[in-house]
Design an enzyme around this catalytic site. Structure first.
Site, PDB file in Angstrom:
ATOM      1  N   LYS A 272       9.336  69.175 -46.696  1.00  0.00           N
ATOM      2  CA  LYS A 272       9.729  70.683 -47.065  1.00  0.00           C
ATOM      3  C   LYS A 272       9.442  72.231 -46.415  1.00  0.00           C
ATOM      4  CE  LYS A 272      11.375  68.720 -51.273  1.00  0.00           C
ATOM      5  NZ  LYS A 272      10.210  67.196 -52.184  1.00  0.00           N
TER       6      LYS A 272
ATOM      7  N   LYS B 118      15.857  59.085 -46.146  1.00  0.00           N
ATOM      8  CA  LYS B 118      16.013  59.255 -47.557  1.00  0.00           C
ATOM      9  C   LYS B 118      16.787  59.352 -48.672  1.00  0.00           C
ATOM     10  CE  LYS B 118      13.327  61.272 -50.567  1.00  0.00           C
ATOM     11  NZ  LYS B 118      12.170  61.586 -50.966  1.00  0.00           N
TER      12      LYS B 118
ATOM     13  N   LYS C 216      18.221  63.448 -53.703  1.00  0.00           N
ATOM     14  CA  LYS C 216      19.012  64.761 -54.665  1.00  0.00           C
ATOM     15  C   LYS C 216      18.567  65.578 -54.900  1.00  0.00           C
ATOM     16  CE  LYS C 216      15.854  63.664 -58.712  1.00  0.00           C
ATOM     17  NZ  LYS C 216      14.343  63.964 -57.593  1.00  0.00           N
TER      18      LYS C 216
HETATM   19  P1  TYM Z   1      11.355  62.306 -57.375  1.00  0.00           P
HETATM   20  O1  TYM Z   1      11.795  63.496 -58.691  1.00  0.00           O
HETATM   21  O2  TYM Z   1      11.631  63.339 -56.307  1.00  0.00           O
HETATM   22  O3  TYM Z   1      11.945  60.500 -57.347  1.00  0.00           O
HETATM   23  C1  TYM Z   1      11.956  59.992 -58.758  1.00  0.00           C
HETATM   24  C2  TYM Z   1      11.093  58.681 -58.364  1.00  0.00           C
HETATM   25  O4  TYM Z   1      12.391  57.819 -57.758  1.00  0.00           O
HETATM   26  C3  TYM Z   1      11.614  57.193 -56.230  1.00  0.00           C
HETATM   27  N1  TYM Z   1      12.893  57.538 -54.880  1.00  0.00           N
HETATM   28  C4  TYM Z   1      13.226  57.223 -54.542  1.00  0.00           C
HETATM   29  N2  TYM Z   1      13.817  55.479 -54.445  1.00  0.00           N
HETATM   30  C5  TYM Z   1      14.147  55.175 -53.792  1.00  0.00           C
HETATM   31  N3  TYM Z   1      14.965  55.340 -52.987  1.00  0.00           N
HETATM   32  C6  TYM Z   1      14.614  56.969 -52.945  1.00  0.00           C
HETATM   33  N4  TYM Z   1      15.947  56.903 -51.600  1.00  0.00           N
HETATM   34  C7  TYM Z   1      13.883  57.480 -53.937  1.00  0.00           C
HETATM   35  N5  TYM Z   1      14.051  58.916 -53.972  1.00  0.00           N
HETATM   36  C8  TYM Z   1      13.061  58.440 -54.517  1.00  0.00           C
HETATM   37  C9  TYM Z   1      10.933  58.238 -56.129  1.00  0.00           C
HETATM   38  O5  TYM Z   1       9.797  57.404 -55.297  1.00  0.00           O
HETATM   39  C10 TYM Z   1       9.660  58.668 -57.561  1.00  0.00           C
HETATM   40  O6  TYM Z   1       9.478  57.424 -57.867  1.00  0.00           O
HETATM   41  N6  TYM Z   1       6.736  63.774 -57.432  1.00  0.00           N
HETATM   42  C11 TYM Z   1       7.475  62.792 -58.142  1.00  0.00           C
HETATM   43  C12 TYM Z   1       7.819  63.284 -59.811  1.00  0.00           C
HETATM   44  C13 TYM Z   1       6.194  62.931 -60.230  1.00  0.00           C
HETATM   45  C14 TYM Z   1       5.730  62.026 -60.773  1.00  0.00           C
HETATM   46  C15 TYM Z   1       4.487  62.465 -60.920  1.00  0.00           C
HETATM   47  C16 TYM Z   1       6.099  60.627 -60.222  1.00  0.00           C
HETATM   48  C17 TYM Z   1       5.904  64.321 -60.474  1.00  0.00           C
HETATM   49  N7  TYM Z   1       4.383  63.678 -61.159  1.00  0.00           N
HETATM   50  C18 TYM Z   1       3.673  61.738 -61.587  1.00  0.00           C
HETATM   51  C19 TYM Z   1       5.239  59.636 -60.877  1.00  0.00           C
HETATM   52  C20 TYM Z   1       3.572  60.399 -61.325  1.00  0.00           C
HETATM   53  C21 TYM Z   1       8.967  63.218 -57.368  1.00  0.00           C
HETATM   54  O7  TYM Z   1       9.177  63.824 -57.225  1.00  0.00           O
HETATM   55  O8  TYM Z   1       9.510  62.049 -57.697  1.00  0.00           O
END
Ligand code: TYM
Length: 331
Positions: A114, A196, A199
């Protein structure tokens, strides 16, 4: 009661990757682990670590909360809330910064990726993102954290922070375990299958957003990049495009890669993509129907209000305990 916790960042509308790698999985776990307490939150504090549009963010926060429910999560054994409505997250993050090292944060691959994209001025909050994530988890003594593959390193850091704090100040935090699915933990971009599906990349032909039109989603599957062999066979490195589509197919139907290869042994990519487009379209249509019923309802606000109260009750107790452990008390 053991705790399962996870969050989704509202930095855009969640994608098919978020659905398969995380949210759909949450729904399955919730059914399988009825005796656990589930905590799902909208990780909005994380969304301001990158440039964002204020109105978009406001809309996305509510959309992510509604999507949790539209994807089949229930309030039966779970609380839902918005992270920024529980100030203990930011406060706990501050304390944890005192036991987290610069070197650890500098090694985080998501930060490096990032930061590289940011043209100028990398916000401190982006650097500190994994510490906030550790706070999110440790505040609730979460035993299990279901996530996609890209969050593995952040989870490892949360475990290290918990162990370090416990060693320094005495047993305080539960050391959390990541729950990562075997299939679908990393769904790739449909146009660049070595990247990957993400979003944050809006308007991307390679990314299916859960709230886009069914026709557009189907089109994206049909025009996904594949190789020229026209042979439906799983090989992640040699055939990343078709392998990614097979992973999506497998996650949504329950068929293994071997079973898919057998089913389409004499089939073309075109036929396979057409069937997969129908499967993805059907899945998204069903959740959009539920989403439209939920998004403007007062039920959603009630669920989020109740969730916030429950979360604050747990989080404020934990924060008090932590303040005491580190010496932040008058007596
Ligand atoms: P975020 O919003 O990027 O993604 C949410 C969840 O989706 C999973 N994910 C994917 N899984 C499969 N293929 C993909 N292309 C893909 N893109 C995203 C992510 O692994 C995630 O599980 N930092 C986290 C949010 C967060 C969080 C936390 C999660 C903040 N605090 C505490 C767990 C515990 C995030 O940005 O997820």
């Amino acid at each position: 009661m053991k705790v399962v916790l996870s969050g989704v960042k509202p930095s855009g509308i969640p994608t098919l990757g978020n659905y398969i790698g995380a949210i759909r999985n949450f729904a399955r776990l919730q059914k399988e682990m009825k005796d656990h307490h589930f905590i799902f939150f909208v990780a909005d504090l994380h969304a301001i670590t990158v440039p964002h549009d204020v109105e978009e963010l406001r809309k996305n926060i509510r959309a992510v909360a509604a999507l949790y429910l539209a994807c089949g999560l229930t309030t039966e054994n779970a609380s839902f809330f918005i992270q920024s409505e529980v100030p203990e997250h930011a406060e706990m993050c501050y304390v944890l910064q005192s036991v987290c090292y610069m070197g650890e944060l500098e090694r985080m691959t998501q930060y490096k990726d990032k930061a590289r994209k940011q043209k100028s001025g990398i916000p401190v909050a982006l650097f500190n993102y994994p510490t906030l994530m550790a706070a999110d988890i440790l505040l609730y003594d979460a035993n299990y954290v279901p996530v996609g593959d890209d969050q593995k390193q952040h989870l490892e850091l949360a475990r290290n922070i918990a162990e370090r704090f416990n060693n320094r100040y005495g047993e305080t935090f539960v050391v959390p375990e990541a729950l990562i699915n075997k299939t679908g933990a990393r769904i790739m971009n449909l146009q660049e299958p070595t990247k990957k599906m993400d979003k944050s990349e809006s308007n991307n032909k390679g990314c299916i957003f859960l709230l886009e039109s069914i026709n557009s989603a189907k089109k994206k599957i049909k025009s996904a990049v594949t190789d020229s062999e026209n042979k439906i066979q799983y090989h992640k490195t040699k055939k990343p495009g078709i392998s990614n589509l097979m992973t999506i197919y497998s996650a949504l139907t329950g068929l293994s890669n071997k079973e898919i290869e057998k089913k389409y042994a004499s089939g073309s990519y075109g036929a396979f993509k057409t069937e997969l487009a129908e499967i993805v379209g059907g899945e998204i249509a069903a959740l959009q129907k539920r989403y439209n019923e939920i998004i403007n309802s007062s039920d959603l606000d009630k669920i989020l209000d109740d969730g916030r109260e429950r979360a604050r009750e747990i989080a404020s107790k934990k924060l008090k305990e932590v303040y005491k452990k580190v010496g932040l008390t008058r007596r």
